[in-house]
Motif scaffolding. Structure first.
Motif, PDB file in Angstrom:
ATOM      1  N   GLU A   1       0.849  -1.181   0.000  1.00 15.05           N
ATOM      2  CA  GLU A   1       0.000   0.000   0.000  1.00 15.05           C
ATOM      3  C   GLU A   1       0.887   1.235   0.000  1.00 15.05           C
ATOM      4  O   GLU A   1       1.138   1.857   1.027  1.00 15.05           O
ATOM      5  N   PRO A   2       1.451   1.622  -1.133  1.00 12.52           N
ATOM      6  CA  PRO A   2       2.385   2.727  -1.179  1.00 12.52           C
ATOM      7  C   PRO A   2       1.727   4.068  -0.961  1.00 12.52           C
ATOM      8  O   PRO A   2       2.398   5.034  -0.652  1.00 12.52           O
ATOM      9  N   GLY A   3       0.407   4.171  -1.152  1.00  8.55           N
ATOM     10  CA  GLY A   3      -0.244   5.459  -0.988  1.00  8.55           C
ATOM     11  C   GLY A   3      -1.746   5.279  -0.950  1.00  8.55           C
ATOM     12  O   GLY A   3      -2.275   4.208  -0.650  1.00  8.55           O
ATOM     13  N   GLY A   4      -2.486   6.330  -1.258  1.00  8.43           N
ATOM     14  CA  GLY A   4      -3.931   6.264  -1.264  1.00  8.43           C
ATOM     15  C   GLY A   4      -4.458   5.648  -2.544  1.00  8.43           C
ATOM     16  O   GLY A   4      -3.730   5.076  -3.362  1.00  8.43           O
ATOM     17  N   LEU A   5      -5.775   5.790  -2.704  1.00 10.96           N
ATOM     18  CA  LEU A   5      -6.427   5.208  -3.878  1.00 10.96           C
ATOM     19  C   LEU A   5      -5.957   5.873  -5.162  1.00 10.96           C
ATOM     20  O   LEU A   5      -5.850   5.224  -6.206  1.00 10.96           O
ATOM     21  N   ARG A   6      -5.621   7.170  -5.074  1.00  3.43           N
ATOM     22  CA  ARG A   6      -5.127   7.857  -6.267  1.00  3.43           C
ATOM     23  C   ARG A   6      -3.803   7.249  -6.718  1.00  3.43           C
ATOM     24  O   ARG A   6      -3.557   7.054  -7.909  1.00  3.43           O
ATOM     25  N   ALA A   7      -2.941   6.934  -5.754  1.00  2.00           N
ATOM     26  CA  ALA A   7      -1.672   6.302  -6.112  1.00  2.00           C
ATOM     27  C   ALA A   7      -1.897   4.909  -6.678  1.00  2.00           C
ATOM     28  O   ALA A   7      -1.149   4.448  -7.540  1.00  2.00           O
ATOM     29  N   ALA A   8      -2.945   4.224  -6.181  1.00  2.00           N
ATOM     30  CA  ALA A   8      -3.228   2.891  -6.699  1.00  2.00           C
ATOM     31  C   ALA A   8      -3.627   2.947  -8.157  1.00  2.00           C
ATOM     32  O   ALA A   8      -3.252   2.067  -8.948  1.00  2.00           O
ATOM     33  N   PHE A   9      -4.386   3.969  -8.560  1.00  2.00           N
ATOM     34  CA  PHE A   9      -4.750   4.098  -9.971  1.00  2.00           C
ATOM     35  C   PHE A   9      -3.520   4.364 -10.834  1.00  2.00           C
ATOM     36  O   PHE A   9      -3.508   4.062 -12.026  1.00  2.00           O
ATOM     37  N   GLY A  10      -2.491   4.942 -10.224  1.00  2.00           N
ATOM     38  CA  GLY A  10      -1.246   5.127 -10.967  1.00  2.00           C
ATOM     39  C   GLY A  10      -0.540   3.825 -11.268  1.00  2.00           C
ATOM     40  O   GLY A  10       0.395   3.800 -12.075  1.00  2.00           O
ATOM     41  N   GLY A  11      -0.964   2.723 -10.615  1.00  2.00           N
ATOM     42  CA  GLY A  11      -0.353   1.433 -10.866  1.00  2.00           C
ATOM     43  C   GLY A  11      -0.982   0.663 -11.994  1.00  2.00           C
ATOM     44  O   GLY A  11      -0.632  -0.516 -12.200  1.00  2.00           O
ATOM     45  N   LEU A  12      -1.894   1.285 -12.736  1.00  2.00           N
ATOM     46  CA  LEU A  12      -2.498   0.601 -13.884  1.00  2.00           C
ATOM     47  C   LEU A  12      -1.433   0.233 -14.911  1.00  2.00           C
ATOM     48  O   LEU A  12      -0.576   1.060 -15.272  1.00  2.00           O
ATOM     49  N   THR A  13      -1.464  -0.971 -15.374  1.00  2.00           N
ATOM     50  CA  THR A  13      -0.529  -1.410 -16.395  1.00  2.00           C
ATOM     51  C   THR A  13      -1.001  -0.952 -17.773  1.00  2.00           C
ATOM     52  O   THR A  13      -2.083  -0.364 -17.921  1.00  2.00           O
TER      53      THR A  13
ATOM     54  N   PRO B   1     -10.712  -3.000 -15.175  1.00  2.00           N
ATOM     55  CA  PRO B   1      -9.497  -2.481 -14.544  1.00  2.00           C
ATOM     56  C   PRO B   1      -9.788  -1.700 -13.270  1.00  2.00           C
ATOM     57  O   PRO B   1      -8.987  -1.729 -12.329  1.00  2.00           O
ATOM     58  N   LEU B   2     -10.937  -0.989 -13.204  1.00  2.00           N
ATOM     59  CA  LEU B   2     -11.249  -0.232 -11.993  1.00  2.00           C
ATOM     60  C   LEU B   2     -11.503  -1.160 -10.815  1.00  2.00           C
ATOM     61  O   LEU B   2     -11.051  -0.899  -9.698  1.00  2.00           O
ATOM     62  N   VAL B   3     -12.210  -2.245 -11.053  1.00  2.00           N
ATOM     63  CA  VAL B   3     -12.453  -3.215  -9.980  1.00  2.00           C
ATOM     64  C   VAL B   3     -11.142  -3.855  -9.527  1.00  2.00           C
ATOM     65  O   VAL B   3     -10.908  -4.058  -8.324  1.00  2.00           O
ATOM     66  N   CYS B   4     -10.268  -4.150 -10.466  1.00  2.00           N
ATOM     67  CA  CYS B   4      -8.965  -4.745 -10.102  1.00  2.00           C
ATOM     68  C   CYS B   4      -8.158  -3.794  -9.226  1.00  2.00           C
ATOM     69  O   CYS B   4      -7.494  -4.218  -8.265  1.00  2.00           O
ATOM     70  N   VAL B   5      -8.172  -2.485  -9.526  1.00  2.00           N
ATOM     71  CA  VAL B   5      -7.449  -1.507  -8.726  1.00  2.00           C
ATOM     72  C   VAL B   5      -7.992  -1.476  -7.305  1.00  2.00           C
ATOM     73  O   VAL B   5      -7.236  -1.485  -6.317  1.00  2.00           O
ATOM     74  N   VAL B   6      -9.320  -1.422  -7.171  1.00  2.00           N
ATOM     75  CA  VAL B   6      -9.927  -1.337  -5.836  1.00  2.00           C
ATOM     76  C   VAL B   6      -9.642  -2.597  -5.028  1.00  2.00           C
ATOM     77  O   VAL B   6      -9.279  -2.538  -3.843  1.00  2.00           O
ATOM     78  N   VAL B   7      -9.829  -3.762  -5.637  1.00  2.00           N
ATOM     79  CA  VAL B   7      -9.586  -5.015  -4.918  1.00  2.00           C
ATOM     80  C   VAL B   7      -8.124  -5.132  -4.491  1.00  2.00           C
ATOM     81  O   VAL B   7      -7.811  -5.509  -3.343  1.00  2.00           O
ATOM     82  N   LEU B   8      -7.201  -4.808  -5.398  1.00  2.00           N
ATOM     83  CA  LEU B   8      -5.776  -4.913  -5.068  1.00  2.00           C
ATOM     84  C   LEU B   8      -5.385  -3.900  -4.015  1.00  2.00           C
ATOM     85  O   LEU B   8      -4.554  -4.165  -3.138  1.00  2.00           O
TER      86      LEU B   8
ATOM     87  N   GLY C   1      -3.652  -8.982 -14.724  1.00  2.00           N
ATOM     88  CA  GLY C   1      -2.555  -8.119 -15.135  1.00  2.00           C
ATOM     89  C   GLY C   1      -2.969  -6.692 -15.417  1.00  2.00           C
ATOM     90  O   GLY C   1      -2.315  -6.007 -16.198  1.00  2.00           O
ATOM     91  N   MET C   2      -4.051  -6.235 -14.789  1.00  2.00           N
ATOM     92  CA  MET C   2      -4.542  -4.874 -15.018  1.00  2.00           C
ATOM     93  C   MET C   2      -3.815  -3.831 -14.166  1.00  2.00           C
ATOM     94  O   MET C   2      -3.711  -2.668 -14.550  1.00  2.00           O
ATOM     95  N   CYS C   3      -3.309  -4.239 -13.001  1.00  3.43           N
ATOM     96  CA  CYS C   3      -2.726  -3.260 -12.067  1.00  3.43           C
ATOM     97  C   CYS C   3      -1.553  -3.905 -11.338  1.00  3.43           C
ATOM     98  O   CYS C   3      -1.565  -5.114 -11.053  1.00  3.43           O
ATOM     99  N   GLU C   4      -0.544  -3.099 -11.022  1.00  2.00           N
ATOM    100  CA  GLU C   4       0.608  -3.521 -10.225  1.00  2.00           C
ATOM    101  C   GLU C   4       0.856  -2.470  -9.154  1.00  2.00           C
ATOM    102  O   GLU C   4       0.910  -1.275  -9.449  1.00  2.00           O
ATOM    103  N   LEU C   5       1.009  -2.910  -7.915  1.00  3.24           N
ATOM    104  CA  LEU C   5       1.315  -2.029  -6.802  1.00  3.24           C
ATOM    105  C   LEU C   5       2.670  -2.422  -6.224  1.00  3.24           C
ATOM    106  O   LEU C   5       2.991  -3.608  -6.097  1.00  3.24           O
ATOM    107  N   THR C   6       3.459  -1.406  -5.885  1.00  2.00           N
ATOM    108  CA  THR C   6       4.820  -1.625  -5.387  1.00  2.00           C
ATOM    109  C   THR C   6       4.922  -1.171  -3.947  1.00  2.00           C
ATOM    110  O   THR C   6       4.438  -0.093  -3.587  1.00  2.00           O
ATOM    111  N   SER C   7       5.585  -1.988  -3.122  1.00  2.00           N
ATOM    112  CA  SER C   7       5.844  -1.645  -1.726  1.00  2.00           C
ATOM    113  C   SER C   7       7.328  -1.846  -1.461  1.00  2.00           C
ATOM    114  O   SER C   7       7.902  -2.871  -1.852  1.00  2.00           O
ATOM    115  N   SER C   8       7.948  -0.881  -0.821  1.00  2.00           N
ATOM    116  CA  SER C   8       9.374  -0.961  -0.494  1.00  2.00           C
ATOM    117  C   SER C   8       9.539  -1.204   0.998  1.00  2.00           C
ATOM    118  O   SER C   8       8.904  -0.539   1.817  1.00  2.00           O
TER     119      SER C   8
END
Length: 469
Positions: free
Chosen positions: A11-23, A59-66, A162-169
């Motif tokens: 969870e690198p950020g909020g929902l806006r950041a999650a939408f930035g993870g769209l492939t 893709p929107l559902v995939c972002v929210v679920v992920l 493969g609709m969205c990728e989220l990165t955590s460091s």
């Protein structure tokens, strides 16, 4: 062996950041859905609108679920070993553990490493069950000295489509220390060492107990050979001499780091040869019980370190770690002369003095001559800057150039055992030359130069140098 660990969540950020993870696939589906919805409005096709909403919603559902997925993953890293010489590989082990109650999806791992160590290692882990763990490893090596950070580990989560990728460091990282290469050296007695000292160590009075009294009265069981007859006659009773104990042999190693004294850079440069030579010499002497201090042209670099007195071998012998860590980070200095190093030597006799010099001018030779008077035996490795600039192919067997030959002659007249260093020279051979030929290799043209008066006086002026160095 070292390790570190940490806990991270994707969870690198909020929902806006999650939408930035769209492939690219996810963005394409979203764009196609919007285009289909617009076309359905323009063409009046209700079925096309339903297709567009399906394409855009996936893709929107995939972002929210992920984004709402709460994986808790712990990582740890081990280095075996954490300190390695140049050009030697080390193994880095990664362990990922799922500490949540839910199984994970596909995990993609990427560890951050400096570009000097090679490309970033990437791994794909299939589903990790709750409480399960996975272990992977990779190898890194470097031809350059230094401290290199490893990590933090990056964890990528993706949905099954493969609709969205989220990165955590993760927050933890480790450090790989690459030290200079250490070569084994043969045991020698440096030219100019004073004979007659047994094992070459000075002796000093015992510093504890009644033996500190000079002299003391005879006790039952004392060796009669210790009777001090002059004191016995003065006091009217038997008096014995104080006991003596060996004092650890001392050595100072000087590394010339002046930028103006070394030409070229890289693993095969003259400066790197000198750094490796200092490391090899320090480890060699410390294993033989010497107390070693490291100096540079800017002054003391490492305080005097006691040797192990054994033959443990290798760069990991006890006591060599701090010195090798310092040499791993030593760089060129902006100094112009060797005066700070000489000031550090003015405190007193330093025993054995070993110098690794770059190009020396007249002033540098004069300062080195004054250093010689503050030491016992003194060995100088003088790098031929012109030969190193030409490289091994250009140097051939032309011998030592005239300017360097003159400096070597002046150093020998001052009492140094001076050895020229050309590209491709092996330190063990040069080290052996300091014992076999008094510091003049057989193929050195400077050997034919007439020796000064001081050349014949060095054998009787050295004190405190260790035998079998």
């Amino acid at each position: 062996m070292s390790g570190g660990g940490g806990v991270g969540t994707p969870e690198p950020g909020g929902l806006r950041a999650a939408f930035g993870g769209l492939t690219t696939r996810g963005r394409s589906f979203l764009a196609a859905g919007i285009a289909a919805a617009v076309c359905s409005y323009l063409l009046g096709q209700a079925d096309l609108l339903r297709v567009g909403l399906l394409l855009a919603a996936l893709p929107l559902v995939c972002v929210v679920v992920l984004h709402r997925t709460r994986y808790r993953v712990a990582d740890s890293r081990t280095l075996a070993p954490a300190r390695v010489p140049t050009a030697v590989a080390t193994r880095v082990g990664l362990r990922v553990e799922n500490i949540s109650r839910l199984p994970t999806g596909v995990l993609m791992l990427q560890d951050r490493v400096p570009y000097v160590l090679g490309p970033r290692p990437r791994f794909v882990l299939d589903r990790v069950e709750a409480g399960g763990r996975r272990e992977v490893s990779y190898r890194v090596r470097s031809d350059l000295r230094g401290h290199y950070p490893l990590g933090p580990l990056q964890l990528r989560l993706s949905d099954p489509f493969g609709m969205c990728e989220l990165t955590s460091s993760f927050s933890t990282s480790d450090t790989l220390t690459v030290v200079p290469r250490v070569e084994p050296l043969p045991p020698i007695r440096p030219a100019g060492e004073t004979p007659g000292y047994g094992d070459g160590r000075q002796r000093s009075p015992a510093l504890a107990g009644d033996d500190d009294v000079i002299p003391r009265g005879y006790r039952h069981g004392d060796d009669l050979r210790r009777v001090h007859w002059r004191s016995t006659a003065r006091h009217g009773e038997l008096m014995v001499r104080r006991e003596e104990q060996p004092q650890k042999a001392r050595c100072t190693i000087l590394l010339d780091t002046r930028r103006t004294a070394h030409q070229g850079s890289g693993p095969d440069s003259a400066f790197e040869w000198a750094v490796s030579g200092v490391a090899s010499t320090a480890v060699h002497l410390m294993e033989r019980g010497f107390s070693v201090r490291l100096l540079t042209d800017t002054g003391p670099a490492v305080p005097r370190t006691e040797g192990t007195g054994g033959f443990a071998g290798g760069a990991e012998s006890a006591g060599t770690g701090p010195l090798l860590d310092t040499l791993a980070m030593v760089e060129h200095s902006d100094g112009e002369d060797l005066s700070p190093a000489y000031e550090a030597l003015r405190a007193g006799q330093e025993g054995l003095l070993i110098g690794f010099f770059g190009d020396l001018d007249a002033q540098g030779v004069a300062v080195a001559g004054r250093m010689r008077r503050r030491s016992g035996a003194a060995v100088a490795f003088v790098l031929d800057g012109d030969a190193w600039t030409r490289g091994p192919a250009g140097s051939g067997h032309a011998g030592v150039q005239a300017p360097l030959a003159d400096r070597l002659r002046l150093l020998r007249e001052a009492g140094w055992t001076a050895l020229p260093v050309t590209p491709g020279a092996a330190l063990p051979d040069l080290w052996r030359s300091a014992d076999r030929t008094g510091g003049i290799p057989p193929d050195d043209p400077a050997a034919a130069a007439p020796a000064g008066p001081a050349d014949h006086s060095t054998a009787g002026t050295a004190t405190g140098a260790g035998s079998g160095a």
